[in-house]
Motif scaffolding. Structure first.
Motif, short mmCIF file in Angstrom:
data_model
loop_
_atom_site.label_atom_id
_atom_site.label_comp_id
_atom_site.label_asym_id
_atom_site.label_seq_id
_atom_site.Cartn_x
_atom_site.Cartn_y
_atom_site.Cartn_z
N ASP A 197 33.33 39.91 42.35
CA ASP A 197 34.29 38.89 41.89
C ASP A 197 33.69 37.49 42.04
OD1 ASP A 197 36.52 37.41 41.25
OD2 ASP A 197 37.84 38.36 42.73
N THR A 198 33.87 36.65 41.02
CA THR A 198 33.38 35.26 41.08
C THR A 198 34.50 34.26 41.37
OG1 THR A 198 33.65 35.00 38.69
CG2 THR A 198 31.50 35.79 39.49
N TYR A 199 35.76 34.74 41.47
CA TYR A 199 36.93 33.94 41.86
C TYR A 199 37.25 32.82 40.87
CZ TYR A 199 35.07 36.26 45.97
OH TYR A 199 34.53 37.19 46.82
N GLU A 200 36.94 33.04 39.62
CA GLU A 200 37.23 32.04 38.60
C GLU A 200 38.73 31.78 38.51
OE1 GLU A 200 36.66 31.37 33.75
OE2 GLU A 200 35.77 33.13 34.76
N GLY A 201 39.11 30.51 38.55
CA GLY A 201 40.51 30.13 38.44
C GLY A 201 41.31 30.35 39.71
N ARG A 202 40.61 30.65 40.83
CA ARG A 202 41.29 30.93 42.10
C ARG A 202 40.54 30.24 43.25
NH1 ARG A 202 40.04 36.62 41.99
NH2 ARG A 202 38.75 36.02 40.25
N ALA B 195 38.05 31.59 46.44
CA ALA B 195 36.63 31.21 46.53
C ALA B 195 36.29 30.60 47.87
CB ALA B 195 36.30 30.24 45.41
N HIS C 95 43.13 37.66 37.29
CA HIS C 95 43.40 36.65 36.28
C HIS C 95 44.66 35.87 36.64
CE1 HIS C 95 40.32 38.68 33.98
NE2 HIS C 95 40.98 39.81 34.09
#
Length: 525
Positions: free
Chosen positions: A231-236, A240, A487
């Motif tokens: 997981d790259t934690y985009e939008g979170r 992160a 998401h």
């Protein structure tokens, strides 16, 4: 025809009536007999690592027996995914802000307050707790207790006794806790009274040190990686910012036992303390197993993704081995209850203080309101008279245990308890007014793993989370279409109505539970 003495007829009739009366009284007495409770709670045992919930990884036959002979809750959750707070919620039936134990770093449990064990005591129950307490003060409300100081040790652990002595006991902690629990059942309780026994295991808490007899298990197994392992934690941003990543935060020596004199790590000295508690035989078995793995690891000099994958496999194997001992010891308890004729008169509960990450999002540990840590296993073997079997899908929380045990014991549930009794569900009922949403609040920041403070609401389909304090971020998940919570759809076009509905529900729950965090929310009217 020989005449019959009418006095004999009267006598026979009298005995017949007396026999019927005695039978009725015995039956009534049997019906009124109070039920026993055995509550087994482990630390950080997640549903993914119980085969009655998830068969991908390991087998847990004794735990599966409880589910097979009773019920399995499929939507069981905690109110605050952290060990001490979870235990306080269980004991009081109240949220953390009401029982006063919000986090492990700043709080001490107020033992003077009302608790479920105290209420059971007043109702004539014998109460006992053996194992992990983790509430910073000594237990109250128990006729017998022996607890681990703090987190406790896996090998040759210390126990604090009722006389406030600290006693070292030789052996492996999971076996010892079971030994002491069975000893209390057999030799130390008043057998004329019903009992409530809390068996609180240290396992399967970090750093997952298995019993020496299980060290070789699972070494030939390659565990599957979660879909969101990288997981790259985009939008979170809160996700992160955590420090619970297998790749960057899992300690090679403390967590994975790669101890060597010329190597250092942040937690090396703590692991050396744990290792130092072992006796010569235990160390010999430990070294025999780990030395070849250590030598190969440092020779291979793994880097990058290859190292992260290696760490995951070692973590999963150590965790699984520690579960094996736990499962075996649950079997010992069930066997004892069956042998002593207690199973039909005893509610046996197995749960954990919260869930745990087994590589999901690349993590270990818990804390977040995301599913793997908020969700906790809950299985029960029911006493005679409770006919429900199979799955229970209603949403339940750990604040529900206290009112359940009290109602089972025939004790009036105090009005300030915030949980609800699960007995209607155990009877197979389908209450129309059962909760449709749940409230969660996590407080411990800054602290180990650096998970931001947050609260939120979960319904059967959606979850709304607010991260606050040093951050102001909202997250919204559609659990039906995004079960891994990857998401964040908060603020996206088309989510306005569901967001407003969840904001209203969040506010309603904060009012219901009297949480002082209450604030105004952006609700579209």
């Amino acid at each position: 025809m020989k005449s019959i003495n009418p006095n004999l007829l009267y006598t026979a009739a009298s005995f017949a009536v007396l026999g019927v009366a005695t039978s009725c009284q015995s039956k009534k007495k049997e019906e009124q007999k109070l039920l026993n409770i055995v509550y087994i709670m482990t630390d950080d045992h997640t549903a993914q690592m119980m085969s009655c919930y998830d068969s991908r990884f390991i087998e847990t036959p004794h735990l599966d027996r409880i589910a097979r002979e009773g019920v399995r809750f499929t939507n069981s959750f905690v109110t605050n995914s952290l060990s001490g707070p979870s235990r306080a919620c269980m004991l009081t039936g109240k949220f953390s802000h009401k029982n006063g134990f919000t986090d492990n770093t700043t709080c001490k449990f107020d033992g003077a307050q009302q608790t479920m064990p105290k209420l059971l005591q007043k109702a004539g129950y014998q109460t006992a707790i053996v194992g992990k307490w983790h509430l910073e003060t000594l237990p109250t409300g128990f006729d017998f207790w022996e607890i681990l100081p703090g987190q406790g040790d896996y090998y040759n652990p210390d126990f604090i006794t009722e006389t406030n002595d600290t006693v070292r006991k030789e052996g492996y902690v999971t076996n010892i806790i079971t030994d002491e629990s069975l000893d209390w059942l057999q030799n130390k309780r008043d057998k004329s009274k019903p009992f409530c026994l809390f068996i609180h295991h240290k396992a399967i808490h970090r750093n997952w040190m298995a019993d020496t007899c299980h060290l070789a298990l699972y070494e030939d197994k390659e565990f599957a990686y979660p879909d969101n392992f990288f997981d790259t934690y985009e939008g979170r941003p809160a996700a992160a910012a955590q420090e619970m990543s297998i790749g960057k935060d899992m300690d090679l020596i403390y967590d994975l036992k790669m101890l060597r004199a010329d190597k250092n790590s942040r937690l090396k000295s703590l692991y050396e303390q744990f290792y130092g508690r072992m006796d010569s035989a235990q160390k010999a078995a430990w070294d025999r197993f780990y030395t070849p793995i250590i030598d190969k690891f440092y020779k291979d000099n793994l880097k990058g993704e290859e190292l992260v994958r290696w760490k995951y496999q070692r973590y999963m194997r150590d965790y699984a081995k520690t579960v094996k001992s736990l499962d075996d010891n649950v079997g010992r308890v069930l066997d004892y209850l069956e042998k002593e004729g207690l199973l039909d008169n005893t509610l046996v509960v197995y749960t954990s203080d919260q869930g745990f990450y087994m590589g999901e999002h690349g993590w270990f540990d818990k804390r977040f309101m995301y599913e793997e840590s908020m969700h906790t296993p809950l299985i029960m073997r029911l006493p005679k008279g409770f006919d429900k079997r199979g799955d229970i899908s209603q949403m339940v929380q750990n604040i529900d245990y206290a009112p359940t045990f009290l109602e089972l014991a025939g004790v009036s549930v105090p009005s300030d308890i915030q949980g609800v009794s699960l007995l209607p569900l155990l009877r197979g009922e389908e209450p129309a007014d059962w909760r449709k949403s749940m409230y969660y609040h996590f407080y411990e920041f800054p602290a180990e793993h650096m998970v931001k403070r947050h609260y939120g609401v979960r319904t059967d389909r959606y979850k709304l989370i607010h991260f606050y304090n040093d951050i102001d971020e909202w997250e919204l998940y559609d659990l039906q279409n995004d079960k891994y919570e990857m998401h964040n759809i908060f603020g996206q076009k088309g989510t306005e109505e569901i967001t407003s509905d969840l904001m209203r529900e969040l506010k309603r729950l904060q009012v219901q539970y009297d949480d002082p965090i209450l604030k105004e929310y952006p609700i579209n009217e």
